[in-house]
Design a protein around this motif. Structure first.
Motif, PDB file in Angstrom:
ATOM      1  N   GLN A 193      -4.932  15.291  -6.992  1.00 33.39           N
ATOM      2  CA  GLN A 193      -4.300  15.550  -8.294  1.00 33.39           C
ATOM      3  C   GLN A 193      -5.294  16.062  -9.336  1.00 33.39           C
ATOM      4  N   ILE A 194      -6.583  15.797  -9.091  1.00 32.60           N
ATOM      5  CA  ILE A 194      -7.618  16.255 -10.027  1.00 32.60           C
ATOM      6  C   ILE A 194      -8.108  17.643  -9.620  1.00 32.60           C
ATOM      7  N   ASP A 195      -8.365  17.769  -8.295  1.00 32.36           N
ATOM      8  CA  ASP A 195      -8.998  18.992  -7.804  1.00 32.36           C
ATOM      9  C   ASP A 195      -8.804  19.054  -6.279  1.00 32.36           C
ATOM     10  N   PRO A 196      -7.916  19.921  -5.825  1.00 32.08           N
ATOM     11  CA  PRO A 196      -7.645  19.984  -4.375  1.00 32.08           C
ATOM     12  C   PRO A 196      -8.902  20.262  -3.553  1.00 32.08           C
ATOM     13  N   GLY A 197      -9.854  21.004  -4.153  1.00 32.66           N
ATOM     14  CA  GLY A 197     -11.106  21.288  -3.433  1.00 32.66           C
ATOM     15  C   GLY A 197     -11.881  20.002  -3.176  1.00 32.66           C
ATOM     16  N   LEU A 198     -11.851  19.099  -4.154  1.00 27.37           N
ATOM     17  CA  LEU A 198     -12.520  17.804  -3.993  1.00 27.37           C
ATOM     18  C   LEU A 198     -11.871  17.013  -2.858  1.00 27.37           C
ATOM     19  N   ALA A 199     -10.553  17.022  -2.838  1.00 32.43           N
ATOM     20  CA  ALA A 199      -9.841  16.281  -1.782  1.00 32.43           C
ATOM     21  C   ALA A 199     -10.210  16.850  -0.407  1.00 32.43           C
ATOM     22  N   ASP A 200     -10.274  18.178  -0.305  1.00 26.57           N
ATOM     23  CA  ASP A 200     -10.624  18.792   0.987  1.00 26.57           C
ATOM     24  C   ASP A 200     -12.038  18.409   1.411  1.00 26.57           C
ATOM     25  N   TRP A 201     -12.951  18.395   0.436  1.00 28.99           N
ATOM     26  CA  TRP A 201     -14.348  18.046   0.740  1.00 28.99           C
ATOM     27  C   TRP A 201     -14.448  16.589   1.216  1.00 28.99           C
ATOM     28  N   ILE A 202     -13.744  15.704   0.508  1.00 33.75           N
ATOM     29  CA  ILE A 202     -13.791  14.282   0.909  1.00 33.75           C
ATOM     30  C   ILE A 202     -13.182  14.126   2.307  1.00 33.75           C
ATOM     31  N   ALA A 203     -12.062  14.839   2.524  1.00 35.31           N
ATOM     32  CA  ALA A 203     -11.395  14.723   3.834  1.00 35.31           C
ATOM     33  C   ALA A 203     -12.319  15.198   4.954  1.00 35.31           C
ATOM     34  N   ALA A 204     -13.095  16.256   4.675  1.00 38.47           N
ATOM     35  CA  ALA A 204     -13.944  16.817   5.728  1.00 38.47           C
ATOM     36  C   ALA A 204     -15.248  16.040   5.887  1.00 38.47           C
ATOM     37  N   GLU A 205     -15.878  15.682   4.764  1.00 40.35           N
ATOM     38  CA  GLU A 205     -17.235  15.122   4.831  1.00 40.35           C
ATOM     39  C   GLU A 205     -17.269  13.597   4.732  1.00 40.35           C
ATOM     40  N   GLY A 206     -16.254  13.002   4.109  1.00 45.38           N
ATOM     41  CA  GLY A 206     -16.281  11.560   3.856  1.00 45.38           C
ATOM     42  C   GLY A 206     -15.971  10.756   5.116  1.00 45.38           C
ATOM     43  N   ARG A 207     -16.362   9.509   5.112  1.00 39.18           N
ATOM     44  CA  ARG A 207     -16.042   8.613   6.229  1.00 39.18           C
ATOM     45  C   ARG A 207     -15.521   7.300   5.651  1.00 39.18           C
ATOM     46  N   PHE A 208     -14.486   6.784   6.285  1.00 40.66           N
ATOM     47  CA  PHE A 208     -13.807   5.568   5.793  1.00 40.66           C
ATOM     48  C   PHE A 208     -13.506   4.660   6.991  1.00 40.66           C
ATOM     49  N   PRO A 209     -14.537   4.098   7.614  1.00 37.34           N
ATOM     50  CA  PRO A 209     -14.275   3.276   8.798  1.00 37.34           C
ATOM     51  C   PRO A 209     -13.376   2.072   8.492  1.00 37.34           C
ATOM     52  N   CYS A 210     -12.527   1.741   9.442  1.00 38.61           N
ATOM     53  CA  CYS A 210     -11.709   0.528   9.317  1.00 38.61           C
ATOM     54  C   CYS A 210     -12.540  -0.665   9.768  1.00 38.61           C
ATOM     55  N   THR A 211     -12.242  -1.826   9.216  1.00 41.55           N
ATOM     56  CA  THR A 211     -12.974  -3.032   9.615  1.00 41.55           C
ATOM     57  C   THR A 211     -12.022  -4.223   9.696  1.00 41.55           C
ATOM     58  N   MET A 212     -12.366  -5.167  10.538  1.00 42.44           N
ATOM     59  CA  MET A 212     -11.685  -6.460  10.520  1.00 42.44           C
ATOM     60  C   MET A 212     -12.727  -7.480  10.102  1.00 42.44           C
ATOM     61  N   VAL A 213     -12.437  -8.193   9.012  1.00 43.80           N
ATOM     62  CA  VAL A 213     -13.403  -9.158   8.485  1.00 43.80           C
ATOM     63  C   VAL A 213     -12.816 -10.563   8.619  1.00 43.80           C
ATOM     64  N   ASP A 214     -13.648 -11.528   8.950  1.00 49.13           N
ATOM     65  CA  ASP A 214     -13.118 -12.886   9.077  1.00 49.13           C
ATOM     66  C   ASP A 214     -14.184 -13.951   8.836  1.00 49.13           C
ATOM     67  N   ARG A 215     -14.023 -14.667   7.762  1.00 49.19           N
ATOM     68  CA  ARG A 215     -14.771 -15.908   7.509  1.00 49.19           C
ATOM     69  C   ARG A 215     -14.050 -16.638   6.382  1.00 49.19           C
ATOM     70  N   ILE A 216     -13.643 -17.849   6.620  1.00 51.55           N
ATOM     71  CA  ILE A 216     -12.925 -18.603   5.587  1.00 51.55           C
ATOM     72  C   ILE A 216     -13.929 -19.060   4.522  1.00 51.55           C
ATOM     73  N   THR A 217     -13.671 -18.625   3.286  1.00 49.18           N
ATOM     74  CA  THR A 217     -14.586 -18.865   2.166  1.00 49.18           C
ATOM     75  C   THR A 217     -13.778 -19.254   0.927  1.00 49.18           C
ATOM     76  N   PRO A 218     -13.568 -20.535   0.707  1.00 44.48           N
ATOM     77  CA  PRO A 218     -12.812 -20.924  -0.493  1.00 44.48           C
ATOM     78  C   PRO A 218     -13.587 -20.574  -1.762  1.00 44.48           C
ATOM     79  N   ALA A 219     -12.879 -20.454  -2.875  1.00 42.99           N
ATOM     80  CA  ALA A 219     -13.549 -20.228  -4.156  1.00 42.99           C
ATOM     81  C   ALA A 219     -14.493 -21.402  -4.428  1.00 42.99           C
ATOM     82  N   THR A 220     -15.660 -21.112  -4.991  1.00 46.20           N
ATOM     83  CA  THR A 220     -16.646 -22.161  -5.281  1.00 46.20           C
ATOM     84  C   THR A 220     -16.167 -23.023  -6.457  1.00 46.20           C
ATOM     85  N   THR A 221     -16.295 -24.333  -6.303  1.00 49.88           N
ATOM     86  CA  THR A 221     -15.870 -25.252  -7.365  1.00 49.88           C
ATOM     87  C   THR A 221     -17.096 -25.914  -8.021  1.00 49.88           C
TER      88      THR A 221
END
Ligand code: CS2
Length: 475
Positions: A193-221
């Motif tokens: 929506q800002i700049d289609p050229g930017l979107a194309d560049w990110i799509a071609a050059e950027g990387r967005f690996p998926c991850t599965m994260v797991d560790r139970i961490t309650p808020a600190t009290t």
């Protein structure tokens, strides 16, 4: 500074290679520990600049400690502290958003990781697409200095492109299915929506690996802070408390292959993490949410208290029986064994994980935790009374009063709307039907199919209470 501390503590040690958006307890107990271990094993300049998107509290607590803190591994009969020293700085986006962009555009920064919670993606949870009506999205499309994490990613990538700098890898560590693809999608949509050229560049050059994260961490009290002081003999204003278990599955797709040696730190680097993500989101987070709503309504403060009640142990086991047929296990994993391990993790009495904390933001969590499983079970003709009770318990919870008529402090981006729905309706069936019409959460087809079984569960829940209802659906 009035307190005599420098604005930026200058640290020796590894230079910054990672900027992390959303520096909560989870990432400090998880990602920071992996990065510390990776550098210990294999070196590299992977120091981290943490960014708090809103509150200055973590920065204020960590600054006098020169950004170091204690991470405590809590088991039933032991508490093992460890000093973590990978943060080089902590920035607060609301105070100085330019400093955050400056950190992100530094060519030495190769990775921008995120734990901004589900709602931080400014997307529609039911579709995974950018929500164009989100006020932060509208702001970020019209201002160079953003407020949302997605806006920061997009603007920083825009500046890097203009400067001829390679993009950073965007590493999502939130509990969303295909989190990398979700963040890629919303960043590209905003960029287009800002700049289609930017979107194309990110799509071609950027990387967005998926991850599965797991560790139970309650808020600190406050109790945790006292506990750590007694344990280590040193005051720490911002320790993190976590379970012994930890698992990180990462799609190995980084810009220029540049990343810490995560494998040396115990992470699994894979070509595809979809199976891991689905298993964890449906089996862990799905039952976590189910136990949080039913447990809270039954009067339990924490997951370990809930699971210590045999009714809820049986309910958890019955939930896994409904969930397992809708999960394709990662290679070599037995889902029954995984479920048994989850039960033991929930029962850890040293981890005081509050049902209220997990109950937060249900509108953003339900689709990936419970509704995907329900959709598949419905399509394959499998009854799911326990999962339907979990959905009904969420409805009861967000209606805003508990079983003794006390007000619940519901935290959810849709809290007002959901509460309004509950108060405007007369019968349980009306409440269920109005809640199922919230299209950000339930699509029309699923809503139609859930109406009867969720109403049945809701009747039981509203009339007999959460504990009785959990026992009934398990029997
Ligand atoms: C929890 C998760 O708060 C929640 O919603 O279900 O934070 C859960 O503890 C983690 O995903 C465990 O890895």
């Amino acid at each position: 500074m009035e307190d005599g501390l420098p604005d930026r503590a200058v640290k020796s040690g590894p230079a910054t290679g990672i900027v992390h958006l959303g520096l909560g307890a989870f990432f400090r107990a998880f990602g920071c520990v992996y990065v510390a271990d990776a550098m210990k094993e294999s070196g590299g300049d992977w120091g981290i600049v943490g960014v708090s998107l809103r509150s200055p509290n973590t920065r204020d607590a960590l600054r006098p400690q020169n950004w170091t803190y204690t991470a405590v591994t809590l088991a039933e009969d032991s508490a093992v502290p460890r000093k973590i020293d990978v943060l080089n700085d902590v920035l607060v986006a609301t105070e100085d958003p330019k400093a955050v962009l400056d950190a992100m555009v530094d060519p030495a920064v190769k990775i921008v990781s995120l734990t901004v919670t589900e709602k931080g993606y400014c997307h529609n949870p039911a579709t995974g697409m950018l929500n164009p009506d989100h006020p932060d999205v509208q702001h970020d499309l019209t201002h160079d200095v953003p407020v949302s994490a997605i806006g920061f990613l997009m603007r920083a990538l825009q500046i890097r492109r203009a400067a001829g700098t390679a993009p950073f890898t965007v590493l999502s560590c939130d509990n969303l299915p295909e989190n990398g693809r979700v963040v890629r999608g919303v960043v590209l949509e905003m960029a287009r929506q800002i700049d289609p050229g930017l979107a194309d560049w990110i799509a071609a050059e950027g990387r967005f690996p998926c991850t599965m994260v797991d560790r139970i961490t309650p808020a600190t009290t406050q109790d945790d802070i006292s506990h750590v002081a007694a344990l280590t003999g040193t005051a720490d204003a911002a320790p993190v408390m976590h379970e012994p278990f930890s698992q990180w599955a990462i799609e190995d797709d980084f810009v220029g292959g540049e990343r810490p040696d995560f494998a040396a730190a115990g992470a699994e680097l894979l070509a595809d993490v979809t199976a891991h993500e689905h298993m964890k989101l449906r089996m862990l987070n799905g039952t976590h949410s189910a136990l949080a709503y039913t447990g809270y309504l039954a009067g339990y403060e924490t997951i370990d208290q809930t699971i210590a009640d045999p009714v809820f142990t049986a309910y958890a086991r019955a939930l896994w029986k409904e969930i397992i047929p809708a999960v394709i296990p990662p290679v070599g994993v037995s889902l029954e064994t995984y479920a048994g391990e989850l039960l033991a993790r929930y029962a850890n009495p040293a981890i005081r994980h509050s049902t209220w904390q997990i109950a937060m933001d249900g509108s953003q969590k339900l689709p990936q935790r419970l509704l995907g499983t329900l959709r598949e079970n419905l399509a394959d003709g499998r009854a799911s009374p326990c999962l339907c009770l979990a959905v009904a318990a969420w409805m009861r919870y967000v209606s805003g009063t508990d079983e003794s008529g006390e007000l619940i402090d519901v935290r959810d981006p849709l809290a007002m709307q959901l509460r309004g729905i509950a108060t405007a309706q007369k019968t349980t069936a009306d409440i269920v039907s109005a809640m199922l019409s919230v299209r950000e959460i339930f699509d029309e087809d699923l809503a139609g199919k859930l109406a009867a079984p969720v109403t049945q569960a809701a009747d039981l829940l509203w009339n007999q209470g959460a504990r009785y209802a959990s026992q009934e659906v398990t029997a």
